[in-house]
Design an enzyme around this catalytic site. Structure first.
Site, PDB file in Angstrom:
ATOM      1  N   GLU A 257      -8.394   8.539  -1.895  1.00 51.64           N
ATOM      2  CA  GLU A 257      -8.083   9.043  -3.550  1.00 51.64           C
ATOM      3  C   GLU A 257      -7.168   8.006  -3.921  1.00 51.64           C
ATOM      4  O   GLU A 257      -5.982   8.071  -3.769  1.00 51.64           O
ATOM      5  CB  GLU A 257      -7.714  10.528  -3.493  1.00 51.64           C
ATOM      6  CG  GLU A 257      -8.112  11.214  -4.722  1.00 51.64           C
ATOM      7  CD  GLU A 257      -6.753  11.041  -5.937  1.00 51.64           C
ATOM      8  OE1 GLU A 257      -7.080   9.763  -6.551  1.00 51.64           O
ATOM      9  OE2 GLU A 257      -5.857  11.566  -5.991  1.00 51.64           O
ATOM     10  N   GLU A 388      -3.167  -0.775 -12.860  1.00 51.53           N
ATOM     11  CA  GLU A 388      -2.600   0.232 -12.929  1.00 51.53           C
ATOM     12  C   GLU A 388      -1.099   0.308 -13.208  1.00 51.53           C
ATOM     13  O   GLU A 388      -0.342  -0.211 -12.445  1.00 51.53           O
ATOM     14  CB  GLU A 388      -3.111   1.111 -11.540  1.00 51.53           C
ATOM     15  CG  GLU A 388      -2.431   2.346 -11.636  1.00 51.53           C
ATOM     16  CD  GLU A 388      -3.089   3.410 -10.778  1.00 51.53           C
ATOM     17  OE1 GLU A 388      -3.024   2.725  -9.663  1.00 51.53           O
ATOM     18  OE2 GLU A 388      -3.138   4.547 -10.693  1.00 51.53           O
TER      19      GLU A 388
END
Ligand code: ADP
Length: 484
Positions: A257, A388
């Site tokens: 994840e 990010e």
């Protein structure tokens, strides 16, 4: 803080059912990001300690206490862990608040009950894990058994320390595996306390082990260990890639994840008040240190000025404060190193010519605080729109129509989540079909629940956590043939 937490600080690693010192090397410090003071000294597990933890987990798989525990008893055990999390709610909230700089109120009302819910949800699964019997011509009987994968290495990040531990431990134990958990080096305390609660609930020796330590030492030793059969990882895309590569060397399964650069879309026909408030929450919740942070806000040109004006106005009232303060909605970033990285991203945004609408600077005083930051009219090709940032930094990007919105939204490496605000039901369904993401939220954002699968596509991950689908990752099929 309760005295049992102080005991943890002396106790260190959980291997089997004993708390041990690390076998070698100095401990490292966990720092409170709100005041920069050392909170606790954390044991640094060596490769020998990792060996011992994997060995304890391997023994437990074969033990009578764990390996032969009735599925319904496993369910009751998970229920007890969930109950203990709730009855220790204040302490667990305080630990994550101090260790990770998360607002106490949000951990108390969010992370802690959600962690309990993960255990309570997975408590219902052990008795539902079934094999299948296959059609036959009468010469054979063929069926499947769904068995545990084995020893699961659970490696978790610092942004939701307790919750991520729960999301890994609960499904792994529900399916009969054993676990070696490595918390993030910045935030080990709540995982250690959770492990104590697991023992108190009756988890047998070795079913759960905790090795605290750094990523490139303890974490790496765990991933390359031939005795683990699965790595369940949450963290950055770069480390996820490395983990997958190393795990592949000994054919360990992985669930990953990873990060995201999620698009959050507001169409002109949306409830603009609700959408704008969700857009602010979507990026500033947990100081933007959220994999699903809605870090690219795409706004239809005809309402762009209106939305941006509201957003800047509400953001001007969002002042970083001490996370222990019950009214705190924006705490510090996790570390000075991370703060410096985020500040660098902001400087790069400015040098690329993005319009800084608010923030970009730090409040005076101690702690790794940063003011909430919004850039307007950002080019989707610029670095702040592509990388990010994992901080309270929002890029607002205008779009013309649906096709334009989709092209911008999907033009990214990430595929974790996306949000859409519109009152047009047909458009909403078209967007759901066409947005490339593991989760799409319509007229809401960051909704989570242990019953609903969660995970990413593209470079945001592999596999799904939570829900009954987690069982597929944490179990393997054995096919059985009987000649008749
Ligand atoms: P972040 O960038 O959010 O800190 P990371 O991906 O660096 O996230 O870390 C997430 C988790 O992975 C942490 O527990 C960290 O210690 C661990 N980790 C980092 N590098 C490695 C590695 N090479 N092997 C195994 N675990 C690692």
């Amino acid at each position: 803080m309760a005295s049992d937490t102080d005991e943890i600080r002396g106790a260190k690693l959980l291997i089997g059912d004993t708390w041990r010192e690390a076998s070698e090397g100095p401990a490292f410090s966990s720092v409170n990001p709100a005041d920069e003071k050392v909170l606790a000294s954390i044991a640094h597990a060596s490769p020998a300690d990792v060996d011992a933890a994997v060995e304890a987990a391997t023994q437990a798989l074969r033990s009578k206490e764990w390996g032969q525990m009735k599925p319904s008893a496993r369910g009751r055990l998970l229920t007890r862990i969930g109950d203990l999390i709730l009855s220790n709610r204040e302490e667990l909230a305080r630990l994550d608040c101090l260790d990770a700089g998360k607002p106490y109120t949000s951990v108390f009302h969010g992370d802690v009950p959600a962690a309990a819910d993960a255990f309570h949800y997975f408590a219902g699964l052990p008795t539902t894990i079934l094999g299948e019997t296959y059609p036959s011509d009468g010469t054979h009987l063929a069926y499947t058994l769904r068995e545990p994968v084995g020893v699961v290495a659970a490696i978790i990040p610092w942004n939701f320390p307790l919750l991520m531990a729960a999301w890994k431990i609960a499904p792994a134990l529900a399916t009969g595996n054993t676990v070696v958990l490595k918390p993030a080096e910045q935030t080990s305390l709540s995982a250690l306390r959770l492990a104590e609660l697991c023992l108190e609930a009756g988890v047998p020796a070795g079913a759960l082990n905790v090795v605290t330590g750094l990523g490139h030492t303890t974490g790496a030793a765990l991933v390359r260990h031939p005795g683990i059969q699965m790595v369940a990882f949450t963290g950055s895309t770069s480390v996820g890639y490395e983990i997958q590569r190393v795990a592949a060397e000994h054919f360990a399964q992985v669930t990953l994840e990873l990060g995201g650069k999620s698009p959050h879309l507001i169409f002109a026909d949306a409830d603009l008040e609700a959408a704008t408030s969700a857009a602010a929450q979507g990026i500033f919740f947990n100081c933007g240190e959220v994999c699903t942070a809605g870090s690219r806000l795409l706004v239809q040109e005809s309402v762009y000025d209106q939305v941006v004006e509201r957003l800047v106005e509400s953001t001007s009232k969002l002042v970083p404060s001490n996370p222990l303060d019950p009214d705190c909605r924006l705490g510090p970033l996790i570390s000075n190193e991370h703060l410096e990285r985020v500040v660098q991203c902001i400087e790069q945004g400015q040098s690329e010519g993005a319009e800084l609408l608010i923030g970009g600077d730090r409040p005076a005083g101690e702690g790794f605080f940063l003011n909430p930051t919004i850039f307007g009219r950002v080019d989707n090709n610029s670095s702040i729109a592509r990388e990010e940032i994992f901080g309270p930094v929002l890029c607002v990007i205008p779009f013309v129509d649906e096709a334009d919105a989709l092209a911008i939204a999907n033009d990214t490496w990430s595929g974790l989540a996306a949000g859409v605000w519109t009152r047009d039901i047909q458009r909403a369904h078209r967007m759901v079909r066409n947005l490339q993401a593991g989760t799409v939220w319509v007229n809401t954002y960051n909704a989570f629940n242990a019953m609903v699968p969660y995970g990413g596509i593209k470079r945001s991950g592999l596999g799904r956590e939570l829900s009954g689908h987690a069982v597929e990752h944490y179990t393997q099929l054995k096919s059985v043939w009987f000649g008749l």
